[in-house]
Design a protein around this motif. Structure first.
Motif, mmCIF file in Angstrom:
data_model
loop_
_atom_site.group_PDB
_atom_site.id
_atom_site.type_symbol
_atom_site.label_atom_id
_atom_site.label_comp_id
_atom_site.label_asym_id
_atom_site.label_seq_id
_atom_site.Cartn_x
_atom_site.Cartn_y
_atom_site.Cartn_z
ATOM 1 N N ILE A 173 0.856 -1.201 0.000
ATOM 2 C CA ILE A 173 0.000 0.000 0.000
ATOM 3 C C ILE A 173 0.890 1.248 0.000
ATOM 4 C CG2 ILE A 173 -1.798 1.324 1.223
ATOM 5 C CD1 ILE A 173 -2.750 -1.309 2.458
ATOM 6 N N ALA A 174 1.966 1.187 0.817
ATOM 7 C CA ALA A 174 2.872 2.334 0.892
ATOM 8 C C ALA A 174 3.513 2.605 -0.471
ATOM 9 C CB ALA A 174 3.947 2.087 1.949
ATOM 10 N N ALA A 175 3.872 1.510 -1.170
ATOM 11 C CA ALA A 175 4.499 1.675 -2.483
ATOM 12 C C ALA A 175 3.512 2.302 -3.462
ATOM 13 C CB ALA A 175 4.996 0.332 -3.005
ATOM 14 N N ILE A 176 2.236 1.822 -3.418
ATOM 15 C CA ILE A 176 1.205 2.387 -4.302
ATOM 16 C C ILE A 176 1.004 3.867 -3.956
ATOM 17 C CG2 ILE A 176 -1.278 2.352 -4.836
ATOM 18 C CD1 ILE A 176 -1.133 -0.716 -4.387
ATOM 19 N N TYR A 177 0.961 4.134 -2.654
ATOM 20 C CA TYR A 177 0.766 5.506 -2.181
ATOM 21 C C TYR A 177 1.882 6.415 -2.716
ATOM 22 C CZ TYR A 177 0.531 9.320 1.314
ATOM 23 O OH TYR A 177 0.467 10.534 1.940
ATOM 24 N N LEU A 178 3.144 5.919 -2.567
ATOM 25 C CA LEU A 178 4.294 6.725 -2.986
ATOM 26 C C LEU A 178 4.269 6.995 -4.480
ATOM 27 C CD1 LEU A 178 7.309 5.261 -0.982
ATOM 28 C CD2 LEU A 178 6.338 7.560 -0.816
ATOM 29 N N ALA A 179 4.037 5.901 -5.241
ATOM 30 C CA ALA A 179 4.053 6.048 -6.699
ATOM 31 C C ALA A 179 2.901 6.943 -7.143
ATOM 32 C CB ALA A 179 3.959 4.678 -7.355
ATOM 33 N N GLY A 180 1.716 6.657 -6.610
ATOM 34 C CA GLY A 180 0.520 7.410 -7.002
ATOM 35 C C GLY A 180 0.637 8.870 -6.610
ATOM 36 N N ARG A 181 1.141 9.114 -5.403
ATOM 37 C CA ARG A 181 1.241 10.485 -4.905
ATOM 38 C C ARG A 181 2.244 11.285 -5.745
ATOM 39 N NH1 ARG A 181 4.574 12.974 -1.010
ATOM 40 N NH2 ARG A 181 3.560 14.708 0.060
ATOM 41 N N SER A 182 3.421 10.651 -5.997
ATOM 42 C CA SER A 182 4.461 11.352 -6.764
ATOM 43 C C SER A 182 3.955 11.667 -8.166
ATOM 44 C CB SER A 182 5.730 10.500 -6.873
ATOM 45 O OG SER A 182 6.088 10.038 -5.598
ATOM 46 N N PHE A 183 3.366 10.636 -8.794
ATOM 47 C CA PHE A 183 2.855 10.797 -10.147
ATOM 48 C C PHE A 183 1.743 11.856 -10.174
ATOM 49 C CE2 PHE A 183 0.466 9.084 -13.883
ATOM 50 C CZ PHE A 183 1.483 9.259 -14.803
ATOM 51 N N GLY A 184 0.842 11.743 -9.206
ATOM 52 C CA GLY A 184 -0.296 12.671 -9.117
ATOM 53 C C GLY A 184 0.179 14.104 -8.940
ATOM 54 N N LYS A 185 1.179 14.290 -8.106
ATOM 55 C CA LYS A 185 1.665 15.652 -7.853
ATOM 56 C C LYS A 185 2.342 16.225 -9.095
ATOM 57 C CE LYS A 185 1.782 15.890 -2.904
ATOM 58 N NZ LYS A 185 1.327 17.188 -2.468
ATOM 59 N N ILE A 186 3.136 15.364 -9.767
ATOM 60 C CA ILE A 186 3.831 15.852 -10.967
ATOM 61 C C ILE A 186 2.812 16.245 -12.043
ATOM 62 C CG2 ILE A 186 5.360 15.186 -12.882
ATOM 63 C CD1 ILE A 186 6.901 13.445 -10.874
ATOM 64 N N ILE A 187 1.879 15.303 -12.311
ATOM 65 C CA ILE A 187 0.875 15.560 -13.355
ATOM 66 C C ILE A 187 -0.030 16.732 -12.955
ATOM 67 C CG2 ILE A 187 -1.165 14.563 -14.524
ATOM 68 C CD1 ILE A 187 1.321 13.272 -15.504
ATOM 69 N N GLY A 188 -0.487 16.693 -11.695
ATOM 70 C CA GLY A 188 -1.425 17.724 -11.217
ATOM 71 C C GLY A 188 -0.796 19.107 -11.272
ATOM 72 N N ALA A 189 0.454 19.199 -10.790
ATOM 73 C CA ALA A 189 1.133 20.501 -10.796
ATOM 74 C C ALA A 189 1.348 20.959 -12.234
ATOM 75 C CB ALA A 189 2.469 20.401 -10.065
ATOM 76 N N TYR A 190 1.645 20.000 -13.118
ATOM 77 C CA TYR A 190 1.866 20.335 -14.527
ATOM 78 C C TYR A 190 0.585 20.908 -15.147
ATOM 79 C CZ TYR A 190 3.198 19.932 -19.418
ATOM 80 O OH TYR A 190 3.478 20.217 -20.726
ATOM 81 N N ILE A 191 -0.523 20.195 -14.882
ATOM 82 C CA ILE A 191 -1.801 20.651 -15.458
ATOM 83 C C ILE A 191 -2.163 22.036 -14.906
ATOM 84 C CG2 ILE A 191 -4.296 20.180 -15.602
ATOM 85 C CD1 ILE A 191 -3.519 17.158 -15.602
ATOM 86 N N GLY A 192 -2.013 22.188 -13.574
ATOM 87 C CA GLY A 192 -2.317 23.481 -12.932
ATOM 88 C C GLY A 192 -1.473 24.596 -13.527
ATOM 89 N N ALA A 193 -0.182 24.294 -13.734
ATOM 90 C CA ALA A 193 0.733 25.302 -14.269
ATOM 91 C C ALA A 193 0.363 25.638 -15.716
ATOM 92 C CB ALA A 193 2.165 24.790 -14.192
#
Lengths: 563, 151
Positions: free
Chosen positions: A320-340
């Motif tokens: 779960i921690a691995a999914i959390y880490l991967a998902g969170r990192s990916f989500g933040k990169i993509i999300g910040a990119y879209i927001g920007a």
């Protein structure tokens, strides 16, 4: 282990020993930071690793009880960090970049939430075949995943003296996304309650709670900002300004605890109010608080490491921690990119801001503990352990990503002061590598020609093989001009001064400056190395000062250009 | 200025040179100077003089040479005078004429202004043909001393 137990007891028994413990933590943390700095890893990682070694996960020198007892120090650090972050957030910044910050905070926070939640839910459902449980856990950790730790992220920005749009954006995002995390958490716990059939608390209550936290923190911060402004009329000296500001920060923290408000948010509002009410006069206060803060940060991060407990790790939690880490990192990169992208931010911000948002700390851990109290032990254990384990990972790797991103964006070192820039340079970086040289056998006419063609205060004298013999200043030439009949008798060798100071290209510039100051000279001859007298260059104080001033302006322009 | 020269020149430092080569002549003068307490290191004086000659001959023409040095081991400026009636042919003067009058000046490292003043004073005095001839026809060091200091 016996000795370690004794040490632990030593620290727990009397208040006096807490001082010993604090001293050891600060010293060990500083040493750890230095080692990591040498390895080119941000210092904050060093503090946390030292904490891990002496804390619950490692040698257990500091127990959970001790850390609990020392919690006020953690609050103090959070308050100071909040205040300083607030000081960076001037209203004109929001006027200029407000839309961008807002879009990016929403993007990176929701991005992490939307990716972590379904993937974690899928996996937990696969393992437990319990739909309600999987949704409850994953929606809560998904909400928590939106939070970013401002403390360690901003530590990296400060350590590497960054400046520019990415720096500004990251600073604003990490400061603001706590509010988003609190909102998402309120929403998520309500949804979880609905799924597990525990809807004793209504959504409206959660919304009220969120508004209470946000508005309460704002009110508290604004009130203290006004108090500081009023007090500034009577406080002009540093020795009064600093204690009064620290006193107000402590009262803000204390009242936040009394009213159950988020410490970072309320002290951040305090900082925002201060910087916007008295922008010029508060500069000094923020500087003073920044200078006062390092030992408190060290303690804070050492305790962050010491507090992490990883005893409940099971394979399921690790996945779960691995999914959390991967998902969170990916989500933040993509999300910040879209927001920007939506808000029209420049490329550097689009490309790199997500990478700066991996760290998680106090808010995430705090929310996980709150969730732990709210749900059954079965759910609580998973949430707390996943957040603890992932906090450890992101606190260790996150700062290096922040450093990488800022380096790629070219913002490292753009916020240096003159002193800091001088400290970065070696003599070889700024010396004149091709100075006009007067040969030892040069006659008066040649010497005068050299003086008339160049604008140096002094000239190195060297033989035909460039071995340094001395130097000539205008003072020596002046004497000759008042005499006559010496044209064919005097050579540079006859009138030169012997070498007083020399430096090598490897000499730190600061050391060369001190050498010049001591001998009251405004230049220094540079030789290849300490064993050789071969001329490598020449350093003239006013020329170097001009170079440094130009470099500072270039860096400022570069940062503003990026901005 | 004459007063200045007399201040730094003593009769015992005026020699009639026996030497016929530049090296011997300069060594004689170095030897004379080294007898004075102003010179604390003879070797350093000698090295300084040779080093300077290596860069360029101090024979400035008209039968004159002014070897000079400014080094740490000289406490006060000092002058020595050597007169060679037959002339030193290997001095390599600017005008290739044999050197007959050598004035050696040694000064301390920090005595730049005084050193320059002495060099200038000595050369301007000796550029006068009358004085050069008077020195060369002198029968004693006393006479040379008077010519240089009172002319």
């Amino acid at each position: 282990m016996g000795i370690l137990c004794d040490i632990n007891l030593l620290f727990q028994e009397t208040n006096m020993n807490f001082l010993l413990l604090l001293g050891i933590c600060i010293l060990a943390g500083t040493v750890g930071a230095r080692i990591f700095q040498r390895l080119k890893i941000p210092q904050v990682v060093g503090y946390i690793v030292i904490g891990l070694i002496i804390g619950e996960t490692g040698l257990k020198i500091i127990s959970a009880t001790t850390i609990e007892f020392l919690r006020p120090f953690t609050y103090f650090a959070l308050g100071i960090i909040g205040f300083i972050i607030g000081g960076e957030l001037k209203t004109d910044l929001f006027r200029k970049f407000g839309k961008q910050f807002f879009a990016m905070v929403i993007g990176e926070g929701i991005g992490a939430f939307l990716i972590v939640t379904p993937f974690a839910a899928l996996f937990i459902w696969f393992m437990t075949r319990n739909f309600a449980l999987s949704i409850a856990i994953s929606i809560v950790i998904g909400a928590i995943s939106s939070a970013t730790d401002p403390a360690s992220t901003i530590q990296v920005l400060w350590e590497y003296k960054t400046r520019g749009l990415l720096t500004t954006a990251v600073m604003a995002i990490v400061a603001l996304d706590d509010a988003l995390a609190l909102t998402l958490y309120a929403f998520a716990t309500n949804m979880a309650d609905i799924f597990i059939g525990n809807s004793s608390i209504s959504i409206s209550h959660s919304i009220f709670h969120f508004l209470y936290e946000l508005l309460g923190a704002a009110a508290l911060g604004i009130i203290f900002g006004y108090i500081l402004k009023k007090a500034f009329r009577y406080l002009n000296e540093h020795d009064k300004m600093l204690p009064f500001s620290i006193g107000l920060i402590l009262v803000t923290i204390g009242l936040s605890n009394v009213f159950n408000l988020d410490i970072i948010l309320s002290s951040m509002f305090f900082g925002i109010t201060t910087v916007n009410l008295i922008p010029k006069r508060s500069e000094e206060t923020f500087d003073l608080v920044k200078k006062f803060a390092p030992p408190i940060y060290v303690l804070f991060f050492v305790f962050v490491g010491a507090r992490l407990q990883l005893s409940h790790l099971t394979l399921m939690i690790i996945i779960i921690a691995a999914i959390y880490l991967a998902g969170r990192s990916f989500g933040k990169i993509i999300g910040a990119y879209i927001g920007a992208k939506i808000s029209g931010a420049p490329d550097n911000v689009k490309k790199y801001s997500g990478l700066c948002l991996f760290t998680q700390g106090g808010v995430a851990v705090g929310l996980s503990i709150m969730a732990g109290r709210k749900f059954s032990p079965e759910i609580a254990d998973i949430i707390i352990t996943v957040i603890t384990a992932t906090t450890l990972v992101v606190q260790l790797i996150g700062p290096s990503f922040v450093k990488y991103a800022l380096k790629e964006a070219g913002e490292i070192g753009l916020n240096l002061t003159e002193e800091e820039l001088i400290a970065c340079y070696k003599v070889g970086d700024v010396m004149d590598t091709n100075p006009p040289i007067i040969r030892t056998n040069a006659v008066l006419g040649d010497i005068l020609k050299t003086f008339s063609k160049n604008d140096y205060f002094a000239y190195p004298v060297a033989d035909s093989e460039n071995m340094l013999a001395g130097f000539i200043t205008f003072q020596e030439v002046k004497h000759i001009l008042t005499t006559s009949g010496l044209d064919m008798l005097l050579l540079a060798h006859d009138i030169m001064n012997p070498i007083r100071d020399i430096a090598t290209p490897q000499t730190p510039l600061k050391e060369a400056f001190e050498q010049m100051k001591q001998t009251n000279a405004n230049f220094i001859c540079v030789v290849e190395n300490t064993q050789s007298r071969k001329l490598a260059g020449f350093l003239e104080l006013n020329k170097v000062n001009m170079k440094i001033a130009e470099e500072l302006i270039t860096r400022k322009k570069k940062a503003e250009g990026i901005a | 200025m004459k007063k200045n020269i007399s201040h730094y020149l003593e009769k015992k430092n005026i020699l009639f040179l026996e030497a016929s080569s530049k090296k011997e002549a300069l060594l004689e003068l170095i030897g004379a100077l080294a007898q004075n307490p102003n010179i604390t290191d003879k070797k350093a004086l000698e090295d300084g003089i040779w080093q300077r000659e290596k860069l360029m001959s101090t024979g400035i023409g008209l039968g004159l040479a002014v070897p000079h040095v400014r080094i740490k081991t000289v406490t006060e400026p000092i002058i020595a005078v050597g007169v060679s009636r037959k002339g030193i042919t290997d001095y390599k003067s600017l005008d290739d004429s044999p050197v007959k009058i050598i004035i050696m000046i040694a000064a301390g490292e920090k005595q730049h202004a005084l050193y320059i003043t002495l060099l200038s004073a000595v050369t301007s005095i000796l550029k006068e043909i009358r004085l050069r001839e008077k020195i060369l026809s002198s029968g004693s060091t006393e006479e040379i001393y008077v010519t240089l200091t009172e002319s």
